[in-house]
Design a protein around this motif. Structure first.
Motif, PDB file in Angstrom:
ATOM      1  N   ILE A   1       0.847  -1.187   0.000  1.00  0.00           N
ATOM      2  CA  ILE A   1       0.000   0.000   0.000  1.00  0.00           C
ATOM      3  C   ILE A   1       0.887   1.242   0.000  1.00  0.00           C
ATOM      4  CG2 ILE A   1      -1.914  -1.162   1.155  1.00  0.00           C
ATOM      5  CD1 ILE A   1      -0.985   0.098   3.779  1.00  0.00           C
ATOM      6  N   PRO A   2       0.388   2.388  -0.499  1.00  0.00           N
ATOM      7  CA  PRO A   2       1.185   3.625  -0.498  1.00  0.00           C
ATOM      8  C   PRO A   2       1.282   4.197   0.920  1.00  0.00           C
ATOM      9  CG  PRO A   2      -0.963   4.021  -1.478  1.00  0.00           C
ATOM     10  CD  PRO A   2      -0.892   2.545  -1.216  1.00  0.00           C
ATOM     11  N   ALA A   3       2.147   3.612   1.709  1.00  0.00           N
ATOM     12  CA  ALA A   3       2.158   3.829   3.159  1.00  0.00           C
ATOM     13  C   ALA A   3       3.099   4.934   3.623  1.00  0.00           C
ATOM     14  CB  ALA A   3       2.538   2.524   3.855  1.00  0.00           C
ATOM     15  N   GLN A   4       3.715   5.654   2.682  1.00  0.00           N
ATOM     16  CA  GLN A   4       4.609   6.759   3.047  1.00  0.00           C
ATOM     17  C   GLN A   4       3.817   8.062   2.997  1.00  0.00           C
ATOM     18  OE1 GLN A   4       8.211   5.972   3.326  1.00  0.00           O
ATOM     19  NE2 GLN A   4       8.133   7.813   4.570  1.00  0.00           N
TER      20      GLN A   4
ATOM     21  N   ALA B   1       0.333  -9.931  -6.163  1.00  0.00           N
ATOM     22  CA  ALA B   1      -0.234  -9.073  -5.115  1.00  0.00           C
ATOM     23  C   ALA B   1      -1.757  -9.102  -5.141  1.00  0.00           C
ATOM     24  CB  ALA B   1       0.276  -7.641  -5.290  1.00  0.00           C
ATOM     25  N   ARG B   2      -2.346  -9.501  -4.016  1.00  0.00           N
ATOM     26  CA  ARG B   2      -3.798  -9.589  -3.895  1.00  0.00           C
ATOM     27  C   ARG B   2      -4.313  -8.967  -2.593  1.00  0.00           C
ATOM     28  NH1 ARG B   2      -2.631 -10.940  -8.201  1.00  0.00           N
ATOM     29  NH2 ARG B   2      -3.212 -12.777  -9.437  1.00  0.00           N
ATOM     30  N   GLU B   3      -3.599  -9.152  -1.511  1.00  0.00           N
ATOM     31  CA  GLU B   3      -4.081  -8.804  -0.178  1.00  0.00           C
ATOM     32  C   GLU B   3      -3.411  -7.527   0.318  1.00  0.00           C
ATOM     33  OE1 GLU B   3      -6.441 -10.470   1.400  1.00  0.00           O
ATOM     34  OE2 GLU B   3      -6.620 -12.083  -0.076  1.00  0.00           O
ATOM     35  N   ASP B   4      -4.188  -6.427   0.407  1.00  0.00           N
ATOM     36  CA  ASP B   4      -3.637  -5.152   0.864  1.00  0.00           C
ATOM     37  C   ASP B   4      -3.091  -5.259   2.281  1.00  0.00           C
ATOM     38  OD1 ASP B   4      -4.157  -3.714  -1.410  1.00  0.00           O
ATOM     39  OD2 ASP B   4      -6.088  -2.955  -0.731  1.00  0.00           O
ATOM     40  N   GLY B   5      -1.924  -4.625   2.510  1.00  0.00           N
ATOM     41  CA  GLY B   5      -1.445  -4.569   3.882  1.00  0.00           C
ATOM     42  C   GLY B   5       0.054  -4.457   4.064  1.00  0.00           C
TER      43      GLY B   5
ATOM     44  N   VAL C   1      -9.068   3.460   5.406  1.00  0.00           N
ATOM     45  CA  VAL C   1      -7.724   4.047   5.404  1.00  0.00           C
ATOM     46  C   VAL C   1      -7.032   3.818   4.069  1.00  0.00           C
ATOM     47  CG1 VAL C   1      -5.447   3.950   6.498  1.00  0.00           C
ATOM     48  CG2 VAL C   1      -7.509   3.907   7.909  1.00  0.00           C
ATOM     49  N   GLU C   2      -7.310   2.678   3.418  1.00  0.00           N
ATOM     50  CA  GLU C   2      -6.688   2.405   2.118  1.00  0.00           C
ATOM     51  C   GLU C   2      -7.024   3.489   1.092  1.00  0.00           C
ATOM     52  OE1 GLU C   2      -6.523  -1.190   4.446  1.00  0.00           O
ATOM     53  OE2 GLU C   2      -8.178   0.170   3.982  1.00  0.00           O
ATOM     54  N   LEU C   3      -8.258   4.005   1.128  1.00  0.00           N
ATOM     55  CA  LEU C   3      -8.632   5.083   0.212  1.00  0.00           C
ATOM     56  C   LEU C   3      -7.893   6.368   0.550  1.00  0.00           C
ATOM     57  CD1 LEU C   3     -12.497   4.643  -0.271  1.00  0.00           C
ATOM     58  CD2 LEU C   3     -10.636   3.987  -1.822  1.00  0.00           C
ATOM     59  N   LEU C   4      -7.722   6.635   1.840  1.00  0.00           N
ATOM     60  CA  LEU C   4      -6.976   7.821   2.255  1.00  0.00           C
ATOM     61  C   LEU C   4      -5.536   7.747   1.761  1.00  0.00           C
ATOM     62  CD1 LEU C   4      -8.218   8.159   5.968  1.00  0.00           C
ATOM     63  CD2 LEU C   4      -9.200   9.171   3.897  1.00  0.00           C
ATOM     64  N   LEU C   5      -4.948   6.559   1.851  1.00  0.00           N
ATOM     65  CA  LEU C   5      -3.561   6.404   1.422  1.00  0.00           C
ATOM     66  C   LEU C   5      -3.423   6.554  -0.085  1.00  0.00           C
ATOM     67  CD1 LEU C   5      -2.475   3.405   3.688  1.00  0.00           C
ATOM     68  CD2 LEU C   5      -2.020   5.838   4.024  1.00  0.00           C
TER      69      LEU C   5
END
Length: 349
Positions: free
Chosen positions: A63-66, A169-173, A134-138
Motif C-alpha cells: 500500500i502507499p504507506a509513506q 499481489a492480492r491482499e492489501d497490507g 484508510v486504504e482510500l486515504l492512502l
C-alpha cells in the motif's frame, strides 16, 4: 552470535535503483550445497527445479504507506508499519521529536491523523479521522514506501507504483514488497507450469521493521519485529502432500520462508496459521518446512543475511556474496536474485 560476523563491504554502485526490464531478465546466482557457485538467470528457474517442486509466493500487496504532513509548522513524515485495527496503524515517524501524544497531523488531501500513543521503539499509533477506509486515504495522500537505500538516492515516481508490486499481489497490507517475487512474469510462470513446477500462495504483510538495522552486538540481544501472516488449511494440506510425494518446497522470498517455518510443527507438518510472527532465524536453526529459497541479495548485518546464512552456512554465503559483488550482481530490492538449495533443510553450522 556476534552480529559483526555477518558484515561485508558492499560498493554503493552495486545497489540497484531500478528493476531489470523485463522483470525476468534479472541474473540469478545458484548456490547449491556441495557444488560450485553457478551464474544463471531468473529465466533458467524452470530448468533448475524438478517436476513436483512447489514455489511458495507471498500474495501481500504493498500500500502507499509513506506520508508527508505537518503538525503546525513542523514537517512530519510517517511510514505506516502495522495495522492495529480499522482506523489505527503503528507508524515510524520522521522528526518524531516534534510530535507529542494527542497532536494532530495534516497529511493533505483531507487526510488527518492523531498521534495517540508513543511506543518504546519511538513509533506512534496513528488514528485516522473520518469514515473512509484508510486504504482510500492512502491512495490520495500516500506514496510507495521505497526502501531507505533507494529513497536516499532518488525520489519515488509513478513507475514505482507498478515496479514495487509483484504479479501475485492480492491482499492489501504490506509496506514493503516481497521482492523475490518481483522477478516473475506471465512468460516465466507459463514456463514453470510447462515444467511441472507447482505454485502456492500465502500472505505475510511485510512491515517497515524489515529495514531496521540490527543495533545489538549479539544476535541474542536483538528484538525481532512482528508481522501478520496467514496460511489457510487447504494450502497447508497441499504443501504437506507435495512434500510427502517427494517435491521440494521452495520459498520465494524470506517472507514466505518465515511464515512457513512459523506454521510448521516439530514434525515438519505445516498447519493452518493466522496471526503475528516474530520468528528470528540465525545459524543453528533447524529448518522444518522449506527445502530451498529464492531471494534477492540482502544488507550487511541484517536479519535476512543471518537467515540465508542459517540455511546455507555463514561461510558459504559470505563467499557467495563476495562472488556476487565481484561479478557485478545488482543488490537489494530492485536487484538480482539467488537460488539457495541445501542438501538438507537443516542449518549447516
Amino acid at each position: 552470535m556476534r552480529v559483526d560476523l555477518f558484515d561485508f563491504d558492499l560498493p554503493p554502485e552495486r545497489i540497484a535503483l531500478r528493476p531489470a526490464r523485463p522483470r525476468d531478465a534479472a541474473r540469478m546466482l545458484v548456490v547449491k550445497e556441495g557444488e560450485p557457485l553457478a551464474d544463471a538467470g531468473v529465466r533458467d528457474l524452470p530448468s533448475l527445479l524438478a517436476p513436483g517442486d512447489v514455489l511458495v509466493f507471498n500474495d501481500t500487496r504493498v500500500i502507499p504507506a509513506q506520508l508527508e504532513g505537518r503538525r503546525g509548522e513542523a514537517r512530519i513524515g510517517a511510514t505506516l508499519h502495522k495495522r492495529l485495527d480499522l482506523r489505527r496503524w503503528q507508524a515510524f515517524i520522521r522528526n518524531a521529536k516534534r510530535l507529542r501524544e494527542g497532536d494532530v497531523i495534516d497529511f493533505g488531501a483531507e487526510v488527518v491523523a492523531a498521534a495517540e500513543t508513543r511506543h518504546a521503539d519511538g513509533s506512534f499509533t496513528l488514528a485516522f479521522a473520518g469514515e473512509e477506509p484508510v486504504e482510500l486515504l492512502l491512495e490520495r495522500a500516500g506514496t510507495m514506501p521505497l526502501p531507505p537505500y533507494i529513497a536516499q538516492k532518488r525520489g519515488t515516481d509513478e513507475a514505482d507504483r507498478s515496479d514495487y508490486q509483484t504479479m501475485f499481489a492480492r491482499e492489501d497490507g504490506a509496506v514493503a514488497a516481497p521482492t523475490a517475487s518481483l522477478h516473475f512474469t506471465d512468460a516465466l510462470v507459463a514456463a514453470l507450469d510447462a515444467a511441472g513446477i507447482a505454485r502456492e500462495t500465502l500472505t505475510l504483510h511485510v512491515g517497515a521493521g524489515t529495514f531496521l538495522p540490527v543495533k545489538a552486538e549479539d544476535t541474542a540481544e536483538h528484538k525481532m519485529h512482528s508481522e501478520w501472516g496467514r496460511i489457510d488449511a487447504a494450502t497447508a494440506a497441499r504443501l504437506n502432500e507435495a512434500r510427502a510425494a517427494g517435491g521440494r518446497l521452495i520459498a520465494v522470498g524470506t517472507t514466505s520462508l518465515r511464515l512457513l517455518e512459523s506454521a510448521a510443527g516439530e514434525d515438519g507438518q505445516i498447519r493452518e496459521f493466522a496471526g503475528d510472527t516474530d520468528i528470528f532465524i540465525t545459524p543453528g536453526y533447524r529448518f522444518r518446512a522449506v527445502d530451498g529459497l529464492m531471494t534477492n541479495f540482502h544488507l550487511p548485518k541484517s536479519t535476512l543475511f543471518m537467515l540465508v546464512s542459517a540455511l546455507m552456512g555463514r561461510e558459504t554465503m559470505q563467499a557467495a556474496y563476495a562472488h556476487a559483488i565481484a561479478a557485478e550482481y545488482r543488490f537489494y530490492s530492485y536487484g538480482d536474485s539467488s537460488l539457495l538449495l541445501p542438501r538438507k533443510a537443516t542449518a549447516s553450522e
